[in-house]
Design an enzyme around this catalytic site. Structure first.
Site, PDB file in Angstrom:
ATOM      1  CG  ASN A   8      35.768  22.509  74.960  1.00 37.26           C
ATOM      2  OD1 ASN A   8      36.133  22.201  73.950  1.00 37.26           O
ATOM      3  ND2 ASN A   8      34.942  23.658  75.133  1.00 37.26           N
ATOM      4  CG  ASP A  13      27.419  26.222  76.148  1.00 39.06           C
ATOM      5  OD1 ASP A  13      27.206  27.044  75.228  1.00 39.06           O
ATOM      6  OD2 ASP A  13      27.270  25.003  75.713  1.00 39.06           O
ATOM      7  CE  LYS A  71      47.532  24.778  93.812  1.00 35.99           C
ATOM      8  NZ  LYS A  71      48.628  24.156  94.490  1.00 35.99           N
ATOM      9  CG  PHE A  90      30.912  24.495  63.318  1.00 34.65           C
ATOM     10  CD1 PHE A  90      31.116  25.895  62.959  1.00 34.65           C
ATOM     11  CD2 PHE A  90      31.725  23.459  62.515  1.00 34.65           C
ATOM     12  CE1 PHE A  90      31.996  26.375  61.728  1.00 34.65           C
ATOM     13  CE2 PHE A  90      32.456  23.927  61.353  1.00 34.65           C
ATOM     14  CZ  PHE A  90      32.611  25.159  61.145  1.00 34.65           C
ATOM     15  CE  LYS A 138      22.990  23.249  69.497  1.00 36.29           C
ATOM     16  NZ  LYS A 138      24.161  22.247  69.908  1.00 36.29           N
ATOM     17  CE  LYS A 170      23.634  28.852  69.722  1.00 33.64           C
ATOM     18  NZ  LYS A 170      25.158  28.897  70.644  1.00 33.64           N
TER      19      LYS A 170
HETATM   20  N1  CTP Z   1      28.499  29.142  70.230  1.00 33.44           N
HETATM   21  C1  CTP Z   1      28.669  30.473  70.630  1.00 33.44           C
HETATM   22  N2  CTP Z   1      28.679  31.088  72.134  1.00 33.44           N
HETATM   23  C2  CTP Z   1      28.740  30.110  72.959  1.00 33.44           C
HETATM   24  C3  CTP Z   1      28.541  28.814  72.817  1.00 33.44           C
HETATM   25  C4  CTP Z   1      28.578  28.400  71.499  1.00 33.44           C
HETATM   26  O1  CTP Z   1      28.813  31.154  69.727  1.00 33.44           O
HETATM   27  N3  CTP Z   1      28.788  30.674  74.081  1.00 33.44           N
HETATM   28  C5  CTP Z   1      28.615  28.612  68.954  1.00 33.44           C
HETATM   29  C6  CTP Z   1      29.473  27.577  68.632  1.00 33.44           C
HETATM   30  O2  CTP Z   1      30.850  28.093  68.120  1.00 33.44           O
HETATM   31  C7  CTP Z   1      28.959  26.647  67.618  1.00 33.44           C
HETATM   32  C8  CTP Z   1      27.529  26.870  68.053  1.00 33.44           C
HETATM   33  O3  CTP Z   1      27.383  27.974  68.838  1.00 33.44           O
HETATM   34  O4  CTP Z   1      29.069  27.252  66.427  1.00 33.44           O
HETATM   35  C9  CTP Z   1      27.042  25.718  68.894  1.00 33.44           C
HETATM   36  O5  CTP Z   1      25.702  25.989  69.613  1.00 33.44           O
HETATM   37  P1  CTP Z   1      25.369  25.540  71.098  1.00 33.44           P
HETATM   38  O6  CTP Z   1      23.986  25.819  71.209  1.00 33.44           O
HETATM   39  O7  CTP Z   1      26.156  26.359  71.826  1.00 33.44           O
HETATM   40  O8  CTP Z   1      25.881  24.111  71.179  1.00 33.44           O
HETATM   41  P2  CTP Z   1      26.661  23.433  72.453  1.00 33.44           P
HETATM   42  O9  CTP Z   1      27.532  24.513  72.934  1.00 33.44           O
HETATM   43  O10 CTP Z   1      27.127  22.365  72.258  1.00 33.44           O
HETATM   44  O11 CTP Z   1      25.427  23.617  73.526  1.00 33.44           O
HETATM   45  P3  CTP Z   1      24.144  22.749  73.707  1.00 33.44           P
HETATM   46  O12 CTP Z   1      23.950  21.523  72.631  1.00 33.44           O
HETATM   47  O13 CTP Z   1      24.247  22.181  75.191  1.00 33.44           O
HETATM   48  O14 CTP Z   1      22.918  23.704  73.804  1.00 33.44           O
END
Ligand code: CTP
Length: 413
Positions: free
Chosen positions: A215, A286, A296, A334, A348, A352
């Site tokens: 990303n 994700d 390859k 974040f 979120k 989390k």
């Molecule tokens: N994060 C994490 N582990 C992952 C993905 C994200 O710990 N596999 C953390 C990121 O570092 C950030 C937060 O989760 O602090 C972001 O939340 P998330 O829900 O994962 O956001 P997005 O990746 O943007 O996903 P979406 O908005 O599609 O739910």
């Protein structure tokens, strides 16, 4: 006011006159500024001009014969939090890339192990020459930052790439790179000695030995946070996905990782019982490709329509942190959202089990990927704590620490 130390090195090009304006801007912005000049630069601008602008003697030659005042030149590079070379000539880039130290500026450059920012200025053909481009790549690979050159009228009469960018742009780049301590009377000392784990940057999820899914995260904010926390006296471990940034000086630990799973392992290992804070600034992918091809992949074998199967990566905050979390660990996550920013960030935060969430909309004006400036909103479990102005990321990082400290102190009182 900021209080970082900037060593401005001026090399021999006509843009040296613009370095005088840069010195003044830096001083006005609150930086402590000292100047070093090559012999050629002193032919364009008298060192006395910089001495008056900065209030410090100017380093011009190793032997002190042409010095405005006696000084310890190695002390100059030790003192500097950031070295800015503006204008940076082709010759200066070549010497810096190869490690030649035959005058004051090149010697100081070799003696400085912190961040470097080059503002090149030269004739367009010199800039485009493969030798200069190779030198630029070597320096960038080693972590040096570049601002410009820009396009426009050159002293040689052509209109092309090679102009040093304007002092205001260099100041903006300095603010991106440099550490801005946030200490204020209210929170000074809050971060001192605290053990902080910070993740930054993207993760690379491999498809085959040469390709990956990633990303656009630059890692700049996470790195700025690490630098600001170090400046506040914290013990910082930085876990970083692949980025071009130079690790800040003074870290307790630095762990480069590539994939989300590697980052999950690194976070688990870093969350020892004495860890006080975790900042999950990394943009963890994700999903990762379900299968990693050992060789390859060949397009002819993949055909015209190729679908890549992906599987969910471990959610570090959601699944890994709870297994390693001590009661006292504070967790900052974040949320990057383009719609319903605050509501989604709050959701979120709850989902989390974060103590705080830093919400940001990359599409908002004055924010976003690769943008010099950024705007964030800090929320805790009870709602909004602080909405920042749009400001350089280094300043925001420092202010974020300050706001967190204030909120924690409010909670305790
Ligand atoms: N994060 C994490 N582990 C992952 C993905 C994200 O710990 N596999 C953390 C990121 O570092 C950030 C937060 O989760 O602090 C972001 O939340 P998330 O829900 O994962 O956001 P997005 O990746 O943007 O996903 P979406 O908005 O599609 O739910």
């Amino acid at each position: 006011m900021v209080s970082a130390n900037v060593l401005l090195m001026v090399t021999g090009g006509i843009a040296a006159y613009k370095a005088c304006f840069l010195a003044r801007l830096l001083v006005q912005a609150g930086f402590s500024v000292k100047v070093a000049m090559t012999e050629a630069a002193t032919r364009f601008v008298n060192p006395l001009t910089f001495q008056v602008l900065t209030g410090h003697p100017v380093a011009t030659d190793l032997w002190g014969e042409r010095q405005t005042e006696p000084l310890d030149h190695i002390e100059y590079s030790r003192w500097a939090d950031l070295v800015v070379i503006a204008p940076a000539t082709a010759n200066c880039l070549a010497k810096a890339a190869t490690g030649i130290a035959d005058d004051m500026v090149s010697t100081l450059l070799l003696a400085h192990d912190g961040p470097l920012l080059f503002a090149p200025a030269m004739n367009d053909k010199m800039w485009k020459h493969p030798a200069t481009q190779a030198n630029r790549t070597v320096l960038a690979d080693r972590g040096a930052s570049f601002v410009g050159p820009g396009e426009g009228f050159l002293a040689c009469g052509t209109n092309d790439t090679g102009r040093m960018v304007e002092p205001e742009s260099i100041l903006a780049a300095v603010r991106e790179v440099v550490v801005v301590p946030a200490s204020s009377a209210e929170n000074s000392g809050f971060w001192t000695g605290r053990k902080i784990v910070i993740t930054a940057g993207p993760t690379y999820e491999p498809i085959d030995p040469v390709r990956f899914v990633a990303n656009r995260s630059s890692g700049i904010f996470g790195y700025a946070l690490a630098a600001a926390a170090v400046a506040e006296g914290a013990r910082v471990t930085l876990i970083s996905g692949p980025v071009a940034n130079l690790a800040p000086r003074g870290l307790d630990g630095f762990q480069p990782v590539e994939s989300g799973r590697e980052m999950a392992d690194a976070v688990a290992a870093a969350l020892t019982a004495d860890a006080d804070w975790l900042f999950m600034a990394a943009a963890v992918a994700d999903f990762r490709p379900t299968n990693l091809a050992e060789s390859k992949l060949k397009k002819d074998e993949l055909g015209k329509d190729w679908s890549l199967n992906m599987v969910r990566n471990p959610d570090i905050l959601g699944e890994v942190v709870p297994l390693h979390r001590s009661v006292d660990l504070r967790v900052v996550g974040f949320a990057l959202e383009t719609d319903d920013l605050l509501a989604r960030a709050e959701a979120k935060c709850q989902a989390k089990n974060m103590d705080y969430v830093v919400a940001n909309d990359p599409t908002a004006p004055g924010s976003g990927f690769g943008s010099g400036d950024h705007q964030v909103t800090l929320l805790n479990r009870r709602g909004e704590v602080w909405a920042s102005d749009s400001a350089p990321k280094s300043r925001l990082a420092a202010e974020l620490l300050q706001q967190l400290a204030l909120d924690q102190m409010d909670e305790k009182s």
